[in-house]
Write a protein that holds these residues in place. Structure first.
Motif, PDB file in Angstrom:
ATOM      1  N   ILE A 118       1.167  15.616 -12.602  1.00 30.54           N
ATOM      2  CA  ILE A 118       0.016  16.061 -13.522  1.00 30.54           C
ATOM      3  C   ILE A 118      -0.282  17.327 -12.992  1.00 30.54           C
ATOM      4  N   ILE A 119      -0.149  17.739 -11.884  1.00 33.59           N
ATOM      5  CA  ILE A 119      -0.361  19.060 -11.509  1.00 33.59           C
ATOM      6  C   ILE A 119       0.743  20.110 -12.063  1.00 33.59           C
ATOM      7  N   ASN A 120       2.063  19.580 -12.269  1.00 27.97           N
ATOM      8  CA  ASN A 120       2.977  20.431 -12.819  1.00 27.97           C
ATOM      9  C   ASN A 120       2.693  20.428 -14.518  1.00 27.97           C
ATOM     10  N   SER A 121       2.105  19.433 -14.983  1.00 33.15           N
ATOM     11  CA  SER A 121       1.581  19.594 -16.554  1.00 33.15           C
ATOM     12  C   SER A 121       0.400  20.759 -16.630  1.00 33.15           C
ATOM     13  N   MET A 122      -0.061  20.943 -15.658  1.00 36.92           N
ATOM     14  CA  MET A 122      -1.252  22.071 -15.920  1.00 36.92           C
ATOM     15  C   MET A 122      -0.966  23.558 -15.963  1.00 36.92           C
ATOM     16  N   THR A 123      -1.442  24.366 -16.550  1.00 35.89           N
ATOM     17  CA  THR A 123      -1.089  25.880 -16.632  1.00 35.89           C
ATOM     18  C   THR A 123      -1.475  26.459 -15.387  1.00 35.89           C
ATOM     19  N   ALA A 167      -2.441  14.873 -19.880  1.00 31.60           N
ATOM     20  CA  ALA A 167      -2.124  13.521 -19.695  1.00 31.60           C
ATOM     21  C   ALA A 167      -0.955  13.182 -20.501  1.00 31.60           C
ATOM     22  N   ALA A 168      -0.837  13.971 -21.659  1.00 28.85           N
ATOM     23  CA  ALA A 168       0.364  13.574 -22.528  1.00 28.85           C
ATOM     24  C   ALA A 168       1.680  14.171 -21.966  1.00 28.85           C
ATOM     25  N   GLY A 169       1.547  15.396 -21.344  1.00 27.21           N
ATOM     26  CA  GLY A 169       2.647  15.870 -20.621  1.00 27.21           C
ATOM     27  C   GLY A 169       3.496  15.431 -19.385  1.00 27.21           C
ATOM     28  N   SER A 170       2.079  14.425 -18.575  1.00 28.08           N
ATOM     29  CA  SER A 170       2.644  13.762 -17.479  1.00 28.08           C
ATOM     30  C   SER A 170       2.724  12.426 -17.476  1.00 28.08           C
ATOM     31  N   GLY A 171       2.602  11.759 -18.702  1.00 25.61           N
ATOM     32  CA  GLY A 171       2.751  10.348 -18.968  1.00 25.61           C
ATOM     33  C   GLY A 171       1.563   9.645 -18.117  1.00 25.61           C
ATOM     34  N   SER A 172       0.544  10.352 -17.829  1.00 23.64           N
ATOM     35  CA  SER A 172      -0.705   9.430 -17.220  1.00 23.64           C
ATOM     36  C   SER A 172      -1.940   9.061 -18.462  1.00 23.64           C
ATOM     37  N   GLN A 173      -2.887   8.724 -17.741  1.00 22.76           N
ATOM     38  CA  GLN A 173      -4.058   8.516 -18.610  1.00 22.76           C
ATOM     39  C   GLN A 173      -5.034   9.595 -18.101  1.00 22.76           C
ATOM     40  N   ILE A 174      -6.118   9.921 -19.032  1.00 19.75           N
ATOM     41  CA  ILE A 174      -7.248  10.767 -19.020  1.00 19.75           C
ATOM     42  C   ILE A 174      -8.023  10.721 -17.524  1.00 19.75           C
ATOM     43  N   GLN A 175      -7.940   9.441 -17.326  1.00 14.77           N
ATOM     44  CA  GLN A 175      -8.977   9.120 -16.143  1.00 14.77           C
ATOM     45  C   GLN A 175      -8.052   9.659 -14.645  1.00 14.77           C
ATOM     46  N   ALA A 221       0.720  -1.289   0.094  1.00 14.67           N
ATOM     47  CA  ALA A 221       0.023   0.164   0.108  1.00 14.67           C
ATOM     48  C   ALA A 221       0.823   1.286  -0.082  1.00 14.67           C
ATOM     49  N   GLN A 222       2.090   1.346   0.883  1.00 14.36           N
ATOM     50  CA  GLN A 222       2.785   2.320   0.688  1.00 14.36           C
ATOM     51  C   GLN A 222       3.357   2.533  -0.573  1.00 14.36           C
ATOM     52  N   THR A 223       3.910   1.525  -1.148  1.00 14.99           N
ATOM     53  CA  THR A 223       4.487   1.801  -2.453  1.00 14.99           C
ATOM     54  C   THR A 223       3.597   2.390  -3.281  1.00 14.99           C
ATOM     55  N   GLN A 224       2.491   1.562  -3.507  1.00 19.58           N
ATOM     56  CA  GLN A 224       1.239   2.139  -4.384  1.00 19.58           C
ATOM     57  C   GLN A 224       0.757   3.706  -4.138  1.00 19.58           C
ATOM     58  N   ALA A 225       1.015   3.979  -2.793  1.00 22.30           N
ATOM     59  CA  ALA A 225       0.589   5.518  -2.642  1.00 22.30           C
ATOM     60  C   ALA A 225       1.641   6.560  -2.930  1.00 22.30           C
ATOM     61  N   GLU A 226       3.011   5.923  -2.650  1.00 24.20           N
ATOM     62  CA  GLU A 226       3.980   6.798  -2.960  1.00 24.20           C
ATOM     63  C   GLU A 226       4.261   6.985  -4.562  1.00 24.20           C
ATOM     64  N   LYS A 227       3.903   5.944  -5.271  1.00 21.63           N
ATOM     65  CA  LYS A 227       3.747   5.950  -6.769  1.00 21.63           C
ATOM     66  C   LYS A 227       2.653   7.016  -7.244  1.00 21.63           C
ATOM     67  N   GLN A 228       1.543   6.886  -6.402  1.00 25.02           N
ATOM     68  CA  GLN A 228       0.260   7.782  -7.055  1.00 25.02           C
ATOM     69  C   GLN A 228       0.838   9.340  -6.726  1.00 25.02           C
ATOM     70  N   PHE A 229       1.238   9.494  -5.415  1.00 27.20           N
ATOM     71  CA  PHE A 229       1.708  10.899  -5.048  1.00 27.20           C
ATOM     72  C   PHE A 229       2.555  11.562  -6.089  1.00 27.20           C
ATOM     73  N   LYS A 230       3.792  10.845  -6.744  1.00 24.85           N
ATOM     74  CA  LYS A 230       4.599  11.410  -7.778  1.00 24.85           C
ATOM     75  C   LYS A 230       3.560  11.528  -8.939  1.00 24.85           C
ATOM     76  N   GLN A 231       2.816  10.592  -9.213  1.00 23.90           N
ATOM     77  CA  GLN A 231       1.984  10.790 -10.424  1.00 23.90           C
ATOM     78  C   GLN A 231       0.890  12.034 -10.198  1.00 23.90           C
ATOM     79  N   MET A 232       0.472  12.170  -9.097  1.00 21.10           N
ATOM     80  CA  MET A 232      -0.464  13.356  -8.899  1.00 21.10           C
ATOM     81  C   MET A 232       0.543  14.685  -9.068  1.00 21.10           C
ATOM     82  N   GLU A 233       1.556  14.699  -8.721  1.00 25.68           N
ATOM     83  CA  GLU A 233       2.631  15.940  -8.780  1.00 25.68           C
ATOM     84  C   GLU A 233       3.035  16.225  -9.944  1.00 25.68           C
TER      85      GLU A 233
END
Length: 469
Positions: free
Chosen positions: A381-386, A405-413, A367-379
């Motif tokens: 995503i926010i950095n890819s916004m204007t 999504a393209a800028g952060s390497g993630s999915q639209i969902q 759970a910790q590993t998944q959460a840390e990975k998600q935190f990095k992805q969230m960051e």
């Protein structure tokens, strides 16, 4: 470090915690399990024997039999005796004419040089000391350069030395310079050596005689288990040690070193190295470690960690912003994620929370590993916004989501999930900033675990009924 020991002790004590009456028989059975748990954690046999005898003597006495909740009293006895085995918390004694000299000794590879930098940073930041560091390791070619680099990183004074010099000459020159520059503390890094190497032990004795240190600290790797205590004892016979720094506590060590060092050497553990970064050094508090071992958490250390590492200016700025009725935007959300990661991430926080010891270690780690990975992805995503999108997520349309999504390497969902999580945090912040805010916040915490991955943990990340953050 204590995960396996916590799990075993929790299972051992579960049988007596709820009992209305304790007998010599069930105490005997429980202590047999406790004994096995300690031995499996690589605690030295003399320590285990003393510990079990002390617990038995107190448990079969009137202290438990007269209690209304004997099971709880039994757990309290275990905690008290764990604290006794590890000794009392002792800080550095630097009440000498400056500069106070700290000599670091230990085996090669134990983490002495990194510990010098960590200790220097701790003294500079928490005690406001002027610190100088020097390397007397003329055997490992990179040692001097490594310490110079670390000294620059932690912003303390470095005294240069080179491989052609004798260790005693280096120390004497560093002491003169520290005195001339009105330093409060001089920390000496020495070469790693084996206690069976007579020439090297004679050398460190000579260095000790020249330095006359206020503190002589033995740096030892926690992953060596009970042998760490035996090695410390061998060094103590050659040098008058004043304490121990236990390194690599964040690794998969079984905890035997922490529970054995004081009993075998008579010297206190003064600090724990809890990571590779230069701020990963914690004062050793036996009562807090005992609480952590028994799954009771370590909230005091968590509070201290927050006070030291959270950005107070950002916190005050956010508080004023909320008070004025301005919204909690995605830039604020990103700041909160960064500050949590700055405190060591979710794993470091959860390790200090009560009841975590009752959760399956493998499940918690996943759970910790998944959460840390998600935190990095969230960051990301926010950095890819204007800037406009961060301030007002409502303008994020389908085409904007595709770009982010393209800028952060993630999915639209994933973009939709971050926006949803931000809105939940926004609601919580409104509750905090309003009247009776904290009470409303606590009532709303349960709502953070909403379906569809709405919580701060990944979907399905709730562990053992624990609310998602």
């Amino acid at each position: 470090m204590f995960e396996n020991l916590t799990e075993r002790l929790s299972a051992s004590l579960a049988g007596v915690t709820g009992r209305a009456k304790l007998t010599e028989d069930n105490i005997k059975d429980t202590l047999r399990e406790v004994r096995m748990a300690l031995l499996e954690a690589d605690v030295a046999l003399p320590v285990v024997k003393t510990f079990v005898d002390q617990v038995r003597d107190r448990a079969v006495g009137q202290e438990v039999s007269r209690s209304l909740s004997p099971g709880q009293v039994f757990v309290k006895i275990i905690k008290t005796e764990l604290e006794a085995v590890m000794g009392q918390a002792e800080g550095l004694n630097l009440a000498v004419s400056p500069p106070a000299v700290i000599l670091m000794a230990g085996l090669q590879g134990a983490g002495k040089t990194t510990s010098v930098a960590k200790l220097a940073k701790t003294l500079r930041e928490r005690q406001k000391k002027k610190v100088m560091v020097v390397s007397a390791d003329v055997y490992r070619p990179a040692a001097i350069k490594q310490l110079e680099t670390l000294a620059t990183e932690v912003d303390v004074t470095f005294f240069p030395s080179d491989l052609s010099q004798k260790p005693v000459a280096i120390v004497e020159a560093a002491m003169r310079e520290a005195k001339n520059r009105f330093m409060d503390v001089l920390i000496i890094d020495t070469a790693g050596r084996l206690h069976v190497d007579a020439d090297m032990m004679d050398e460190i004795k000579a260095v000790h005689a020249a330095a006359k240190p206020a503190e002589t600290l033995f740096v030892v790797d926690a992953m060596t288990g009970q042998d760490a205590a035996n090695t410390a004892q061998a060094f103590n016979e050659a040098l008058p040690l004043t304490g121990v720094i236990l390194t690599k506590v964040d690794g998969d060590a079984r905890g035997g070193a922490a529970l054995s060092v004081r009993h075998i050497t008579g010297k206190p553990i003064k600090f724990l190295g809890v990571g590779e970064k230069t701020d990963a050094l914690e004062p050793f508090h036996p009562d807090r470690v005992a609480s952590r071992i028994l799954g009771m958490g370590d909230v005091l250390s968590l509070i201290e960690q927050a006070e030291q590492k959270l950005d107070k200016d950002k916190a005050e700025k956010l508080a004023k912003k909320l008070k004025k009725g301005k919204g909690f935007d995605l830039e604020d959300f990103r700041d909160q994620l960064q500050q949590m990661r700055g405190m060591g991430g979710l794993g470091s926080l959860m390790d200090k929370l009560p009841m975590m010891g009752k959760i399956n270690p493998a499940q918690m780690e996943t759970a910790q590993t998944q959460a840390e990975k998600q935190f990095k992805q969230m960051e990301a995503i926010i950095n890819s916004m204007t800037p406009a999108e961060r301030r007002n997520p409502d303008i994020i349309s389908g085409s904007r989501k595709r770009r982010i999504a393209a800028g952060s390497g993630s999915q639209i969902q994933d973009i939709g999930r971050v926006i949803k999580q931000h809105k939940q945090m926004q609601k919580m912040m409104k509750k905090v900033s309003g009247k009776g805010g904290m009470a409303k916040l606590m009532r709303g915490m349960g709502g953070m675990g909403g379906g569809g991955g709405g919580g701060m943990l990944p979907p399905g990340g709730g562990m053992g009924g624990m609310p998602r953050f």
